[in-house]
Design a protein around this motif. Sequence first.
Motif, PDB file in Angstrom:
ATOM      1  N   PRO A  11       0.796  -1.232   0.000  1.00 29.97           N
ATOM      2  CA  PRO A  11       0.000   0.000   0.000  1.00 29.97           C
ATOM      3  C   PRO A  11       0.825   1.276   0.000  1.00 29.97           C
ATOM      4  CG  PRO A  11      -0.005  -1.014   2.167  1.00 29.97           C
ATOM      5  CD  PRO A  11       0.686  -1.975   1.270  1.00 29.97           C
ATOM      6  N   SER A  12       2.135   1.162   0.292  1.00 31.22           N
ATOM      7  CA  SER A  12       3.012   2.342   0.273  1.00 31.22           C
ATOM      8  C   SER A  12       4.449   1.872   0.126  1.00 31.22           C
ATOM      9  CB  SER A  12       2.849   3.160   1.559  1.00 31.22           C
ATOM     10  OG  SER A  12       3.255   2.394   2.674  1.00 31.22           O
ATOM     11  N   GLY A  13       5.340   2.814  -0.204  1.00 33.53           N
ATOM     12  CA  GLY A  13       6.751   2.473  -0.308  1.00 33.53           C
ATOM     13  C   GLY A  13       7.065   1.588  -1.496  1.00 33.53           C
ATOM     14  N   ASP A  14       8.186   0.861  -1.380  1.00 34.38           N
ATOM     15  CA  ASP A  14       8.662   0.000  -2.459  1.00 34.38           C
ATOM     16  C   ASP A  14       8.212  -1.432  -2.247  1.00 34.38           C
ATOM     17  OD1 ASP A  14       9.927   2.171  -3.624  1.00 34.38           O
ATOM     18  OD2 ASP A  14      11.827   1.805  -2.589  1.00 34.38           O
ATOM     19  N   GLY A  15       8.444  -2.233  -3.303  1.00 31.16           N
ATOM     20  CA  GLY A  15       8.111  -3.643  -3.239  1.00 31.16           C
ATOM     21  C   GLY A  15       9.288  -4.477  -2.781  1.00 31.16           C
ATOM     22  N   LEU A  16       9.932  -5.199  -3.697  1.00 34.84           N
ATOM     23  CA  LEU A  16      11.011  -6.118  -3.355  1.00 34.84           C
ATOM     24  C   LEU A  16      12.345  -5.604  -3.880  1.00 34.84           C
ATOM     25  CD1 LEU A  16       9.221  -9.482  -4.175  1.00 34.84           C
ATOM     26  CD2 LEU A  16       9.375  -8.306  -1.967  1.00 34.84           C
ATOM     27  N   ILE A  17      13.394  -5.833  -3.102  1.00 30.38           N
ATOM     28  CA  ILE A  17      14.750  -5.429  -3.468  1.00 30.38           C
ATOM     29  C   ILE A  17      15.563  -6.700  -3.618  1.00 30.38           C
ATOM     30  CG2 ILE A  17      16.752  -4.057  -2.792  1.00 30.38           C
ATOM     31  CD1 ILE A  17      14.763  -2.519  -0.907  1.00 30.38           C
ATOM     32  N   LEU A  18      16.227  -6.853  -4.764  1.00 29.10           N
ATOM     33  CA  LEU A  18      16.937  -8.087  -5.073  1.00 29.10           C
ATOM     34  C   LEU A  18      18.435  -7.895  -4.899  1.00 29.10           C
ATOM     35  CD1 LEU A  18      15.076  -9.252  -8.303  1.00 29.10           C
ATOM     36  CD2 LEU A  18      14.455  -9.641  -5.916  1.00 29.10           C
ATOM     37  N   GLY A  23       0.616   2.802  -7.020  1.00 28.14           N
ATOM     38  CA  GLY A  23       0.860   3.858  -8.002  1.00 28.14           C
ATOM     39  C   GLY A  23       2.107   4.654  -7.730  1.00 28.14           C
ATOM     40  N   SER A  24       2.809   4.358  -6.647  1.00 27.20           N
ATOM     41  CA  SER A  24       4.067   5.032  -6.326  1.00 27.20           C
ATOM     42  C   SER A  24       5.125   3.971  -6.051  1.00 27.20           C
ATOM     43  CB  SER A  24       3.887   5.931  -5.106  1.00 27.20           C
ATOM     44  OG  SER A  24       3.533   5.159  -3.971  1.00 27.20           O
ATOM     45  N   GLY A  25       6.357   4.421  -5.809  1.00 23.31           N
ATOM     46  CA  GLY A  25       7.413   3.493  -5.440  1.00 23.31           C
ATOM     47  C   GLY A  25       7.907   2.639  -6.591  1.00 23.31           C
ATOM     48  N   VAL A  26       8.824   1.723  -6.244  1.00 25.50           N
ATOM     49  CA  VAL A  26       9.443   0.807  -7.203  1.00 25.50           C
ATOM     50  C   VAL A  26       9.019  -0.609  -6.863  1.00 25.50           C
ATOM     51  CG1 VAL A  26      11.606  -0.011  -8.200  1.00 25.50           C
ATOM     52  CG2 VAL A  26      11.416   2.360  -7.415  1.00 25.50           C
ATOM     53  N   ALA A  50       3.405   0.035 -15.094  1.00 20.64           N
ATOM     54  CA  ALA A  50       4.625  -0.199 -14.321  1.00 20.64           C
ATOM     55  C   ALA A  50       5.825  -0.137 -15.265  1.00 20.64           C
ATOM     56  CB  ALA A  50       4.562  -1.553 -13.625  1.00 20.64           C
ATOM     57  N   LEU A  51       6.374   1.050 -15.482  1.00 11.62           N
ATOM     58  CA  LEU A  51       7.467   1.200 -16.444  1.00 11.62           C
ATOM     59  C   LEU A  51       8.700   0.444 -15.981  1.00 11.62           C
ATOM     60  CD1 LEU A  51       9.813   3.402 -15.413  1.00 11.62           C
ATOM     61  CD2 LEU A  51       7.967   5.003 -15.818  1.00 11.62           C
ATOM     62  N   LEU A  52       9.576   0.177 -16.948  1.00  9.61           N
ATOM     63  CA  LEU A  52      10.820  -0.549 -16.679  1.00  9.61           C
ATOM     64  C   LEU A  52      11.999   0.330 -17.046  1.00  9.61           C
ATOM     65  CD1 LEU A  52      11.689  -4.220 -17.444  1.00  9.61           C
ATOM     66  CD2 LEU A  52      13.211  -2.430 -18.257  1.00  9.61           C
TER      67      LEU A  52
END
Length: 405
Positions: free
Chosen positions: A69-76, A93-96, A144-146
Amino acid sequence: MTRKADMTAHPTIGDSQKPSRRAIAACVLPVALLLSVALEGSAQAAEPVATCGSTITTDVTLTADLFCPSGDGLILGSNVTLDLGGHSLIGSGSGVGVQTTFPSEGGNTIRNGTIENWATGVQLQEESPTRTPYVVIDVVLRNALLIHGPTNGTALQMTRVTADDSTVYGQLGGDLAISESRFTRSPVNLFYASATIVKSTLVQSHVSTTARGQVIIDSSTLDGKGAGSPGSMSETGITITNSAVKNFAEPIGGFWGGVTLTGNKFSDMPDGVLGDVSYFASEAVSTITDNTFLRTGVALRGNVPMIVENNTFKHGEVAVEFTRAEPFPGDPPHTAEGSRAVGNVIMNHTGSGITTELPGLEVGGNTAKNNGGYGIYAPGAVDLGGNVAFNNDLGQCVGVVCGRK
């Protein structure tokens, strides 16, 4: 301590005193069971947990949709595979959605699922020292742009990717290899990078390249749905081969670049297929061979030099205009030297077939018929012979000799 004392008291054990095999098994089995449980617990403890904002350092598979719901998703971390498991990674709609760590050795794979509703869906911000390609395979990008932006030439392989409303960027050496994919309203934008696109479909998805590298499109379908342009360039080039290109409102354009078009079918492009891409750059040659152009306005309106060979043009406005911008003050007059029109068939245009005001155009083996203007209008041309023209309203040929059918 008691055991030591006991051992001292009984240094040997007779046969009658040895434990039975059943007794040994009774002792061993609980120990083995405890060890198995301990190992299983350790393995379970080692499984990575994919939660919003977490850094993943070993391969992981999602077992359910993950909504952040906020911030970023997963960091690899380095060399990590993210298997979405057929599930969705959804943002607000925000974050990576998915990004690599800093620093990272790269080498990541993202596969098998959907990344949806992020300001940036995937950001590959580091590079692999060994240039191991990044891989995105069987993934849907939706809103979700790349962004792929390493600096050492590490490539990104995108296979069977569906991109909807998701721009794809290749930057700073981040070359793209796209295959068996479908992009809808998802432009491919390159800056100091190249892209190879094969066996793919681009719908309302412009391709642009700037400053370095080039675009190569092969065995693909490009459909503008009545808007936009197939591509543009700056100081570089675009190659399209064995593809179907249709329904674009604007031609391929740009400056200081060249275009190679081979074995394609272009249709329903009222403002033409090729614009003034070689502006002020005589070393940039556009080569157009073995294509079919249907209902394409002024199909080729390219600044010279331009080589046009063995193409078929039907039902347009003008097949080819060989042009050149006005010379700078003090420069000699421009010519069409280095350009040629050979072996083309042009019919049923509202205007002329081949036309130029520039001297030096090589013209040979063309057939122009049933056009509303001239068949060939090229005063000062170099006549290579074999041209045929008939049933053209303003006249058959100027500048070259034309036979009849």
